[in-house]
Structures are given as structure tokens and as C-alpha cells.
Design a protein around this motif. Structure first.
Motif, PDB file in Angstrom:
ATOM      1  N   VAL A   1       0.843  -1.195   0.000  1.00  0.00           N
ATOM      2  CA  VAL A   1       0.000   0.000   0.000  1.00  0.00           C
ATOM      3  C   VAL A   1       0.880   1.248   0.000  1.00  0.00           C
ATOM      4  O   VAL A   1       1.834   1.353   0.780  1.00  0.00           O
ATOM      5  CB  VAL A   1      -0.935   0.028   1.229  1.00  0.00           C
ATOM      6  CG1 VAL A   1      -1.836   1.260   1.184  1.00  0.00           C
ATOM      7  CG2 VAL A   1      -1.790  -1.247   1.263  1.00  0.00           C
TER       8      VAL A   1
ATOM      9  N   ILE B   1      -1.908  -1.251  -3.854  1.00  0.00           N
ATOM     10  CA  ILE B   1      -3.061  -0.366  -3.666  1.00  0.00           C
ATOM     11  C   ILE B   1      -2.540   1.057  -3.482  1.00  0.00           C
ATOM     12  O   ILE B   1      -1.746   1.321  -2.570  1.00  0.00           O
ATOM     13  CB  ILE B   1      -3.901  -0.786  -2.451  1.00  0.00           C
ATOM     14  CG1 ILE B   1      -4.488  -2.182  -2.671  1.00  0.00           C
ATOM     15  CG2 ILE B   1      -5.021   0.217  -2.189  1.00  0.00           C
ATOM     16  CD1 ILE B   1      -5.245  -2.726  -1.472  1.00  0.00           C
TER      17      ILE B   1
ATOM     18  N   ALA C   1     -10.810  -3.367  -2.984  1.00  0.00           N
ATOM     19  CA  ALA C   1      -9.464  -3.157  -3.520  1.00  0.00           C
ATOM     20  C   ALA C   1      -8.516  -4.255  -3.064  1.00  0.00           C
ATOM     21  O   ALA C   1      -7.710  -4.768  -3.863  1.00  0.00           O
ATOM     22  CB  ALA C   1      -8.937  -1.786  -3.099  1.00  0.00           C
TER      23      ALA C   1
ATOM     24  N   CYS D   1      -6.982  -6.628  -6.043  1.00  0.00           N
ATOM     25  CA  CYS D   1      -5.564  -6.547  -6.379  1.00  0.00           C
ATOM     26  C   CYS D   1      -4.897  -7.912  -6.297  1.00  0.00           C
ATOM     27  O   CYS D   1      -3.884  -8.157  -6.957  1.00  0.00           O
ATOM     28  CB  CYS D   1      -4.846  -5.528  -5.495  1.00  0.00           C
ATOM     29  SG  CYS D   1      -4.506  -6.071  -3.803  1.00  0.00           S
TER      30      CYS D   1
END
Length: 293
Positions: A23, A50, A98, A102
Motif C-alpha cells: 500500500v 493499492i 481493492a 488486487c
């Protein structure tokens, strides 16, 4: 991070090394544009990244608002999806999605951007949050095995071949299929070439592994090729001769029917998780070898 661009690259590296989502986040405007190269690299490498980005007030668009930029238009071609959120109550819903998207094969980056309105105080309270649940409450999609009859056909092709070759790609890395790949290579004594992030799935000094410099010499005369977890792109000459042997029978194993496909003749095409499919192949090959002896 000292710079927002570095954050995107670090998230990509984290995802590749841990096989879990990396992330990164950045501010509106230049935070998005600074991250483009790292996000694009994650896209090309199938890394589950992300990206969380700020965004201006929607009602300030085209009015000279501070750091105006539109993440969806900038990142749409290098992400699996981009969502621009103006309602803070939707954040849990899109964040959970998400993390799932992903990682769903083929993995890749997802971008979420939040306007100043979405990041402001909750107007309707926590009860109005959509999709607000523990990550452990939502099951991830399970990996798939192959049709046993297809497995039997593939193993028979490999065992009858005089000069078989296995080519492994990024799907082997993401499926953590290195041990199964090595076991099959050693069981059937088949030379192995590893591409991209599959490199290192089996140690590169293994006596049956060969590198790119010797590729054409090894497989020029191959009669059967098992292509597992590899998307045939420009770096592979799209699977075309003279880089690839024109007369070899091809077996394709890929978790994505779309990414595994190329307009070339194939003897078998198995859609399934490389680790599970390799296990099936091992289970099918052992009794065949005993009978052959």
C-alpha cells in the motif's frame, strides 16, 4: 518515504517479496503524478499494489482549485480499477474490494482517490458505513485445479517426448509453486527455463536449469514445451519462431484464460493454479513411471 514516487516503488517491491498487497499513498495532484511510474511498474509485473490518493473538492473542478487532477483519467490504463470516492461512508466498501481485486489473478494495482468531502467528518455516523467488516469475515476466491483427463494427457505428452522443455513464468512466483516445479523437473528430468519473477523459483544453479543466453541452443530442437504461468509478450517474441521452436508441441498452464492465451497452436491449455496443477501432474506421473519401469 522522502518522496511519493519512492512510495509506489516500495509498495511494488513489498508486494513482490511478500506476495501480499503493498500500500502506498500520496496527496492530490502531484502525489498522483509522482506515483505513475511506480504504479505502471506494478501493473507490468502483476504486483498487487493499492494506491490511496487525495483529490480536490468535486465542486472545485475547472475552477482553479488547489492541486486539481483526476486519478481515474491518469491511472485507468495501468490499474485493474480506479475509483474516485466523494462519500466517506463508501470508503470501507471500496477498500475491502481493492484488497480482494488486487490479489485476484492476475494480480495488479488498484487505485482509490478520496475527495476532501470523503475525508471530512462522518455526517451519518459509523452505522452508515458500507462494507465495514473485519477482513477475516470475507473469504478470498479459492484456487482451481485442472480436469484430471487434461492432466493425464499433458503428463503423457511430456513422458513420451524425446526433447521436452519447461518454461516457467510469473504465475509460478505468485502461486508459490517453486517446490512443485522443482519436483516435477527432477522427477521427469526435463530442462527448465525461468522467466521474469519466476527466476529463482528453482535455484538457477540447478543442473536442469538454463538461462536466457543459452535458451535458443537448448530449445531449438525441443519437441514438447510446457509453458506454465507465463504471459507471452514482447520479451518472449510473443512465442513466435525463430526465437521459439516452430514444430514443438505446446502445453499451456495458466491461471488466467485471457493472459495465458496467444494465437499459436497448442496441444493442451489448462486453466488452473500452477501450484495445484503441478501437484496433480506429480500425482499422475509417479504411477506412470512405475508402470514404465
Amino acid at each position: 518515504m522522502r518522496h511519493q514516487q519512492s512510495a509506489a516503488f516500495a509498495a511494488d517491491a513489498y508486494a513482490r517479496c511478500t506476495l501480499t498487497p503493498g500500500v502506498c499513498y500520496g496527496t492530490a495532484g502531484m502525489g498522483i503524478t509522482d506515483s505513475v511510474t511506480g504504479i505502471n511498474q506494478a501493473w507490468l509485473a502483476n504486483s498487487p499494489v493499492i494506491g490511496l490518493f487525495g483529490m480536490h473538492h468535486w465542486d472545485g473542478g475547472r475552477r482553479g482549485v488547489l492541486q486539481e487532477a483526476y486519478p481515474g483519467r491518469i491511472l485507468d490504463s495501468i490499474t485493474k480499477s480506479t475509483v474516485e470516492i466523494d462519500d466517506g461512508n463508501l470508503i470501507p466498501l471500496h477498500l475491502h474490494r481493492a484488497f480482494r481485486d488486487c490479489m485476484a489473478y492476475p494480480p495488479g494495482p488498484v487505485a482509490l482517490s478520496f475527495t476532501m468531502g470523503a475525508l471530512g467528518p462522518m455526517v451519518r455516523g459509523e452505522k452508515a458505513l458500507l462494507g465495514d467488516m473485519s477482513p477475516g469475515d470475507v473469504a478470498m476466491p479459492s484456487s482451481a485445479e485442472a480436469d484430471p483427463s487434461a492432466i493425464k494427457k499433458v503428463v503423457q505428452l511430456l513422458m513420451k517426448a524425446e526433447r521436452p522443455v519447461i518454461v516457467a513464468g510469473e504465475g509460478v512466483h505468485w502461486a508459490q509453486a517453486g517446490p512443485e516445479l522443482q519436483e516435477l523437473v527432477e522427477l521427469l528430468q526435463i530442462p527448465l527455463h525461468m522467466r521474469r519473477t519466476a527466476r529463482g523459483s528453482v535455484t538457477e544453479d540447478h543442473p536442469l536449469a538454463f538461462g536466457g543466453a543459452y535458451r535458443s541452443e537448448v530449445w531449438r530442437s525441443a519437441d514438447v514445451m510446457l509453458i506454465i504461468g507465463l504471459r507471452l509478450g514482447w520479451l518472449e517474441w510473443y512465442g513466435l519462431p525463430p526465437a521459439w521452436p516452430p514444430d514443438a508441441k505446446r502445453i499451456v498452464v495458466h491461471e488466467s484464460a485471457t493472459d495465458g492465451w496467444s494465437p499459436l497452436p497448442t496441444e493442451a491449455f489448462i486453466v488452473g493454479n500452477p501450484r495445484l496443477v503441478l501437484r496433480q501432474m506429480l500425482d499422475a506421473a509417479r504411477p506412470m513411471l512405475k508402470r514404465a519401469r
